[in-house]
Design an enzyme around this catalytic site. Structure first.
Site, PDB file in Angstrom:
ATOM      1  CG  HIS A   1       9.013 -48.962  89.229  1.00  0.00           C
ATOM      2  ND1 HIS A   1       8.604 -50.181  90.112  1.00  0.00           N
ATOM      3  CD2 HIS A   1       8.229 -48.079  89.533  1.00  0.00           C
ATOM      4  CE1 HIS A   1       7.747 -49.719  90.666  1.00  0.00           C
ATOM      5  NE2 HIS A   1       7.503 -48.535  90.534  1.00  0.00           N
TER       6      HIS A   1
ATOM      7  CB  SER B   1       7.331 -45.255  91.875  1.00  0.00           C
ATOM      8  OG  SER B   1       6.525 -45.611  92.911  1.00  0.00           O
TER       9      SER B   1
END
Length: 258
Positions: free
Chosen positions: A231, A185
């Site tokens: 993220h 991610s």
């Protein structure tokens, strides 16, 4: 007296490629006679085979060679391979030796985990892998030709590291470094950041990618088990690094809008 108009009879010629064939048609580009077998419908109109070939050669030179997103395919393959190893090597050996835990890394000095964790995924959830690989396939195919393979690979790899550092920095600020993280991610958000920068540099509408980033960031905040720190770290790394690489390389087609 009634006046009659007679159309001139078309000139009878033979096709250069097939001298035994009579034809009344000519190439729309060079004007040479051509039989129906040698005529080729192209976006610029009917033309003979020779002009077709010349047109394609010129168009290839003008547009440049088409580059397949080789790095994207290799990265997808590495992630899938790592997941298969996770499934077939017993005792969660792969996770134990390659996941990222800031506290453990500080204690052992196993710094490679900041990178290797980006190629692992939740072992019990193939959806985690599938979503990340779909995003990689979608954005990688667009970004890799724009940046070039090596720059693109550098952004991807360092975005993994940036995601790990995001987890590390937040853990240091909150006093909770004992947290395990895996997943691509951070790298995917790095590609989001890269795509945003490339879009802005080309003067295109960046609203769709901003909307996608916002939705995924909110999703990361509200859903348990998702590392929004990774993220954010990957996003910042991908955007900043892409901006630097593109500016240094002089690859931006238009100035960056401010």
């Amino acid at each position: 007296m009634t006046e009659h108009h007679f159309e001139e009879s078309p000139q009878v010629t033979t096709c250069p490629r097939h001298p035994d064939r009579v034809t009344y048609t000519r190439c729309g580009r060079c004007g040479r006679p051509t039989c129906t077998e040698c005529q080729v419908p192209l976006e610029v109109g009917l033309m003979c085979v020779d002009c077709r070939d010349e047109h394609r050669r010129q168009n290839k030179v003008r547009s440049g060679p088409t580059t397949a997103p080789l790095v994207t395919f290799v990265l997808i393959g590495l992630n899938i391979l790592a997941y298969l190893l996770q499934q077939f090597i017993p005792g969660r050996w792969v996770l134990i030796h390659f996941l990222f835990n800031p506290l453990y890394v500080e204690m052992t000095g196993e710094w490679w985990r900041v990178l290797t964790s980006g190629f692992l995924h939740a072992q019990s959830s193939p959806t985690h892998l599938l979503l990340n690989m779909f995003s990689l396939w979608l954005f990688g195919r667009a970004i890799e030709p724009m940046m070039g393979r090596w720059k693109y690979l550098l952004v991807y790899v360092l975005s993994i590291v940036g995601g790990s550092l995001g987890v590390w920095i937040w853990g240091a600020l909150t006093g909770d470094l004992n947290v395990n993280t895996v997943g691509a991610s951070g790298a995917i958000f790095g590609l989001f950041g890269a795509f945003f920068v490339l879009t802005r540099m080309r003067g295109a509408n960046a609203t769709p990618i901003l909307t996608l980033i916002a939705i995924n960031m909110v999703f990361g905040f509200i859903m348990p088990g998702i590392s929004w720190q990774a993220h954010l770290g990957g996003l910042a790394t991908g955007a900043i690094l892409t901006l630097i690489l593109q500016q240094l390389g002089g690859n931006s087609r238009t100035p960056l809008r401010r």
